[in-house]
Design an enzyme around this catalytic site. Structure first.
Site, mmCIF file in Angstrom:
data_model
loop_
_atom_site.group_PDB
_atom_site.id
_atom_site.type_symbol
_atom_site.label_atom_id
_atom_site.label_comp_id
_atom_site.label_asym_id
_atom_site.label_seq_id
_atom_site.Cartn_x
_atom_site.Cartn_y
_atom_site.Cartn_z
ATOM 1 N N TYR A 145 -1.857 -0.362 10.282
ATOM 2 C CA TYR A 145 -1.923 -0.703 8.843
ATOM 3 C C TYR A 145 -0.637 -0.245 8.146
ATOM 4 O O TYR A 145 -0.041 -0.999 7.375
ATOM 5 C CB TYR A 145 -3.158 -0.056 8.221
ATOM 6 N N SER A 186 0.848 -1.189 0.000
ATOM 7 C CA SER A 186 0.000 0.000 0.000
ATOM 8 C C SER A 186 0.884 1.240 0.000
ATOM 9 O O SER A 186 2.004 1.215 0.520
ATOM 10 C CB SER A 186 -0.871 0.009 1.257
HETATM 11 N N1 LIG Z 1 -8.930 -0.942 -1.476
HETATM 12 C C1 LIG Z 1 -7.917 -0.093 -1.413
HETATM 13 O O1 LIG Z 1 -8.065 1.140 -1.586
HETATM 14 C C2 LIG Z 1 -6.519 -0.646 -1.150
HETATM 15 C C3 LIG Z 1 -5.453 0.240 -1.276
HETATM 16 C C4 LIG Z 1 -4.164 -0.240 -1.043
HETATM 17 C C5 LIG Z 1 -3.983 -1.570 -0.698
HETATM 18 N N2 LIG Z 1 -5.049 -2.408 -0.563
HETATM 19 C C6 LIG Z 1 -4.781 -3.805 -0.207
HETATM 20 O O2 LIG Z 1 -5.358 -4.649 -1.181
HETATM 21 C C7 LIG Z 1 -5.561 -5.944 -0.610
HETATM 22 C C8 LIG Z 1 -6.951 -6.430 -0.992
HETATM 23 O O3 LIG Z 1 -7.896 -5.621 -0.343
HETATM 24 P P1 LIG Z 1 -9.249 -5.127 -1.029
HETATM 25 O O4 LIG Z 1 -9.174 -3.666 -1.116
HETATM 26 O O5 LIG Z 1 -9.524 -5.928 -2.233
HETATM 27 O O6 LIG Z 1 -10.280 -5.437 0.161
HETATM 28 P P2 LIG Z 1 -11.410 -6.550 0.350
HETATM 29 O O7 LIG Z 1 -11.865 -6.406 1.749
HETATM 30 O O8 LIG Z 1 -12.416 -6.434 -0.747
HETATM 31 O O9 LIG Z 1 -10.608 -7.924 0.168
HETATM 32 C C9 LIG Z 1 -9.753 -8.429 1.169
HETATM 33 C C10 LIG Z 1 -10.048 -9.905 1.359
HETATM 34 O O10 LIG Z 1 -9.137 -10.421 2.345
HETATM 35 C C11 LIG Z 1 -9.864 -11.360 3.113
HETATM 36 N N3 LIG Z 1 -9.240 -11.601 4.416
HETATM 37 C C12 LIG Z 1 -9.265 -10.797 5.508
HETATM 38 N N4 LIG Z 1 -8.643 -11.410 6.540
HETATM 39 C C13 LIG Z 1 -8.228 -12.613 6.080
HETATM 40 C C14 LIG Z 1 -7.537 -13.695 6.678
HETATM 41 N N5 LIG Z 1 -7.148 -13.656 7.964
HETATM 42 N N6 LIG Z 1 -7.265 -14.782 5.924
HETATM 43 C C15 LIG Z 1 -7.668 -14.837 4.620
HETATM 44 N N7 LIG Z 1 -8.335 -13.853 4.000
HETATM 45 C C16 LIG Z 1 -8.612 -12.745 4.735
HETATM 46 C C17 LIG Z 1 -11.245 -10.728 3.283
HETATM 47 O O11 LIG Z 1 -12.197 -11.699 3.678
HETATM 48 C C18 LIG Z 1 -11.474 -10.161 1.890
HETATM 49 O O12 LIG Z 1 -12.160 -11.081 1.071
HETATM 50 C C19 LIG Z 1 -5.349 -5.783 0.894
HETATM 51 O O13 LIG Z 1 -4.069 -6.288 1.228
HETATM 52 C C20 LIG Z 1 -5.406 -4.281 1.084
HETATM 53 O O14 LIG Z 1 -4.677 -3.878 2.215
HETATM 54 C C21 LIG Z 1 -6.316 -1.975 -0.803
#
Ligand SMILES: NC(=O)c1ccc[n+]([C@@H]2O[C@H](COP(=O)([O-])OP(=O)(O)OC[C@H]3O[C@@H](n4cnc5c(N)ncnc54)[C@H](O)[C@@H]3O)[C@@H](O)[C@H]2O)c1
Length: 288
Positions: free
Chosen positions: A169, A156
């Site tokens: 985070y 991130s």
């Molecule tokens: N959405 C954003 O703006 C953004 C920005 C930067 C980074 N990210 C990163 O992208 C990645 C994906 O996130 P997203 O935005 O698609 O969110 P999301 O919540 O849609 O997807 C994340 C998934 O991780 C799963 N998860 C959570 N805890 C878990 C565990 N202990 N074991 C297995 N699975 C688990 C959740 O159930 C969910 O399905 C994450 O690492 C997040 O930090 C997201």
């Protein structure tokens, strides 16, 4: 959009019939990756906390990859034994894995540095240790297979510029950045290895994590846009897959990162971008 042919000619790991394992694959960026890679011809192992959402996601991917092209494995990435079992199941079912996307993450804020130790540990166990567990479980098996492979860890911008808001985070994602840089170096120097590691750095993306909004905010990208950008970057061989969004351009990100590292070089206070004495200088720097 990068075509399937461009992807497959540049990246042998993403050849048709190969296998991708995606943690956090039931939602958001992970699910978008699963659908796109299934369309490219890969078999998909979806790992996420179990339940209806994982089953639904597997059903959606099966409409692209076919029932025999998807395996859903309920996995809590914070638990090393569960991630090891995931690797065992993936290799047993499909005989190999050529892409591992360590993508599962949570964003709930445990608060101040001196509060809520258990919640801090839980977040780090998922966001940071989940990535380490994935690497420990899959890389030795992938090295033993001797085939081309890719590891993509989701970091991130918050792990680079560390803005105030959710310190745990930021810490977890700074860890993912350092770990993935070191992993890339270690794999590059591993005799006979043909596995590359990459750091995916999404911008603001409309997913389950960016809770609150029911409709995509104008500034956000979709998960599909992030995955299109990721695939083009992998084709180019980029290690840092720094995604813009509809608000933050690459130039803005470059300046924000330069300012952050400038805190050390210029001997400014920590997080000077948000310090009243440096606010104007930061604004002028962004304008320059
Ligand atoms: N959405 C954003 O703006 C953004 C920005 C930067 C980074 N990210 C990163 O992208 C990645 C994906 O996130 P997203 O935005 O698609 O969110 P999301 O919540 O849609 O997807 C994340 C998934 O991780 C799963 N998860 C959570 N805890 C878990 C565990 N202990 N074991 C297995 N699975 C688990 C959740 O159930 C969910 O399905 C994450 O690492 C997040 O930090 C997201």
């Amino acid at each position: 959009m990068t075509t399937d042919a461009e992807i497959q000619s540049a990246l042998p790991a993403l050849g048709s019939g190969n296998v991708a394992v995606i943690t956090g694959g039931a939602s958001g960026i992970g699910l978008a990756a699963a659908r796109r890679l299934a369309a490219v011809g890969l078999k998909i192992v979806l790992a996420d906390i179990g339940g209806a959402r994982l089953d639904e996601a597997a059903g959606a991917v099966a409409t692209i990859a076919g029932d025999s092209g998807v395996l859903a494995v309920a996995t809590d990435v914070s638990k090393a034994d569960e991630v090891d079992r995931l690797a065992e199941k993936a290799f047993d079912a499909f005989g190999g894995v050529s892409l591992l996307m360590n993508n599962a993450g949570v964003g709930n804020n445990p608060g101040k540095p001196w509060e809520n130790r258990d919640a801090w540990k839980r977040l780090l166990d998922i966001n940071f240790w989940g990535v380490v567990h994935g690497v420990e479980a899959f890389v030795p098996r992938m090295l033993a297979a001797g085939k081309p492979g890719l590891i993509v860890n989701t970091g991130s911008k918050q792990g680079i510029t560390t803005p105030p808001g959710n310190l745990a985070y930021n810490v977890s994602k700074s860890g993912v950045k350092s770990f993935t840089e070191g992993l890339a170096h270690a794999l590059r120097n591993e005799p006979g290895a043909n596995i590359a590691a990459h750091l995916l750095i999404p911008g603001f993306t409309f997913t389950g994590l960016t809770e609150g909004a029911t409709e995509k905010p104008a500034g956000a990208w979709t998960g599909e846009q992030v995955i299109d950008f990721m695939l083009a970057a992998l084709v180019r061989g980029d290690f840092y897959i720094l995604c813009p969004d509809n608000e933050a351009t690459r130039t803005m990100d470059e300046k924000r990162m330069a300012w952050a590292i400038g805190d050390i070089i210029e001997n400014r206070p920590a997080l000077s971008r948000w310090h009243p004495d440096h606010k104007e200088a930061f604004a002028a720097f962004m304008e320059s």
